[in-house]
Design a protein around this motif. Structure first.
Motif, PDB file in Angstrom:
ATOM      1  N   ARG A 113       1.180  -0.814   0.450  1.00  0.00           N
ATOM      2  CA  ARG A 113       0.150   0.147   0.101  1.00  0.00           C
ATOM      3  C   ARG A 113       0.915   1.077   0.387  1.00  0.00           C
ATOM      4  O   ARG A 113       1.755   1.509   1.057  1.00  0.00           O
ATOM      5  N   ILE A 114       0.192   2.182  -0.769  1.00  0.00           N
ATOM      6  CA  ILE A 114       1.514   3.647  -0.971  1.00  0.00           C
ATOM      7  C   ILE A 114       1.710   4.825  -0.069  1.00  0.00           C
ATOM      8  O   ILE A 114      -0.236   4.701  -0.544  1.00  0.00           O
ATOM      9  N   GLU A 115       1.262   5.220   1.023  1.00  0.00           N
ATOM     10  CA  GLU A 115       1.070   6.849   1.220  1.00  0.00           C
ATOM     11  C   GLU A 115       2.252   7.323   1.236  1.00  0.00           C
ATOM     12  O   GLU A 115       3.686   7.176   0.314  1.00  0.00           O
ATOM     13  N   ALA A 116       1.635   9.008   1.472  1.00  0.00           N
ATOM     14  CA  ALA A 116       3.075   9.974   1.261  1.00  0.00           C
ATOM     15  C   ALA A 116       2.634  10.905   2.418  1.00  0.00           C
ATOM     16  O   ALA A 116       1.015  11.035   2.979  1.00  0.00           O
ATOM     17  N   ILE A 117       3.655  11.338   2.884  1.00  0.00           N
ATOM     18  CA  ILE A 117       3.595  12.692   3.525  1.00  0.00           C
ATOM     19  C   ILE A 117       4.211  13.469   3.180  1.00  0.00           C
ATOM     20  O   ILE A 117       4.921  13.616   3.145  1.00  0.00           O
ATOM     21  N   GLY A 118       3.408  14.807   4.194  1.00  0.00           N
ATOM     22  CA  GLY A 118       4.643  16.307   4.111  1.00  0.00           C
ATOM     23  C   GLY A 118       3.729  16.711   2.514  1.00  0.00           C
ATOM     24  O   GLY A 118       2.301  16.694   3.117  1.00  0.00           O
ATOM     25  N   ASP A 119       3.571  18.012   2.421  1.00  0.00           N
ATOM     26  CA  ASP A 119       2.995  19.043   2.126  1.00  0.00           C
ATOM     27  C   ASP A 119       3.206  18.636  -0.106  1.00  0.00           C
ATOM     28  O   ASP A 119       4.210  19.384  -0.313  1.00  0.00           O
ATOM     29  N   MET A 120       2.298  17.576   0.001  1.00  0.00           N
ATOM     30  CA  MET A 120       2.287  17.289  -1.110  1.00  0.00           C
ATOM     31  C   MET A 120       1.503  18.688  -3.028  1.00  0.00           C
ATOM     32  O   MET A 120       2.422  18.887  -3.386  1.00  0.00           O
TER      33      MET A 120
END
Length: 253
Positions: A113-120
């Motif tokens: 499962r792909i996730e992202a953290i940060g100011d996209m």
């Protein structure tokens, strides 16, 4: 045209050994450092190191799946990386799209499962859209959670969390009596995730570089001089084996 590196296959690497699941860190965070120096040592442009670094990402994601790691967080692009030359920034921010274009089918097939953290929001559209597409396509997977820290800075994350929390207090959605460490953690980018058990940093530097400052309070650190493009499955397992030897007391005896 990009050449696909075999991602998952049934043939076990000679370097790979069965790692006992009861000693596997649930959450591993990695500062992938040394791409530019790797290229410089070979008389190549820095972007060649970032390109080669994708091969290491492939190897380590594969190793994490084999070891049944639950969460793998990769420090992909920091808020400080905007200080680099624009051509290098543009190249780095195209790599997530290239990686996901090539490997997303394999990741889906292996329950990642792909996730992202940060100011996209401040990233280029091609980066945002490719990552969001991967997040949407893998949303129902329940195997390894692969987090890309993109335009991420921990100090900014903490400040934003404080602002959101104070807004909720002012709006009477939250009372000061409810505020504790667990409640504050729910305002961070990593809400709902366990804190990292192990931090790996490649490239010889021994600092956190504004990465997961709140979340790493009781994390075990493992540093190596190996530059990220040379970081192998064997090195990854070496880090896990050293982690297994440590006793985590969390301030106790």
């Amino acid at each position: 045209m990009s050449m696909k590196i075999p991602f998952f296959n049934n043939k076990q690497s000679k370097e790979f050994f069965h790692y006992p699941e009861d000693h596997t860190p649930d959450h591993i965070a990695i500062i992938m450092d040394g791409n530019g120096r790797w290229a410089g040592k070979r008389g190549m442009p820095r972007v060649a190191g970032h390109k080669e670094g994708l091969s290491a990402v492939v190897k380590i994601v594969k190793a994490a799946v084999k070891c049944k790691v639950k969460v793998l967080t990769l420090y992909t692009f920091s808020t400080e990386n905007w200080k680099r030359p624009k051509p290098e920034i543009d190249f780095i921010l195209r790599l997530p799209k290239e990686f996901l274009h090539i490997y997303l089918p394999d990741l889906i097939a292996n329950n990642v499962r792909i996730e992202a953290i940060g100011d996209m929001e401040n990233l280029p559209a091609y980066t945002r859209e490719s990552v969001q597409f991967a997040i949407d396509r893998t949303r129902d997977n329940d195997g390894l959670q692969l987090n890309f820290a993109l335009n991420y800075g921990s100090r900014r994350e903490i400040l934003n969390a404080m602002k959101k929390m104070f807004t909720d207090i002012n709006d009477a959605k939250l009372s000061m009596d409810e505020v504790d460490e667990q409640q504050f953690s729910e305002y961070l980018n990593t809400a709902g995730m366990s804190d990292p058990d192990l931090l790996i940093r490649t490239g010889g530097e021994k600092r956190l570089s504004n990465f997961l400052l709140w979340q790493l309070a009781y994390t075990e650190f493992w540093f190596t001089d190996v530059l990220w493009p040379d970081f192998s499955e064997k090195e990854f397992l070496h880090a896990l084996e050293e982690y297994r030897q440590r006793k985590r007391r969390y301030g106790g005896i």
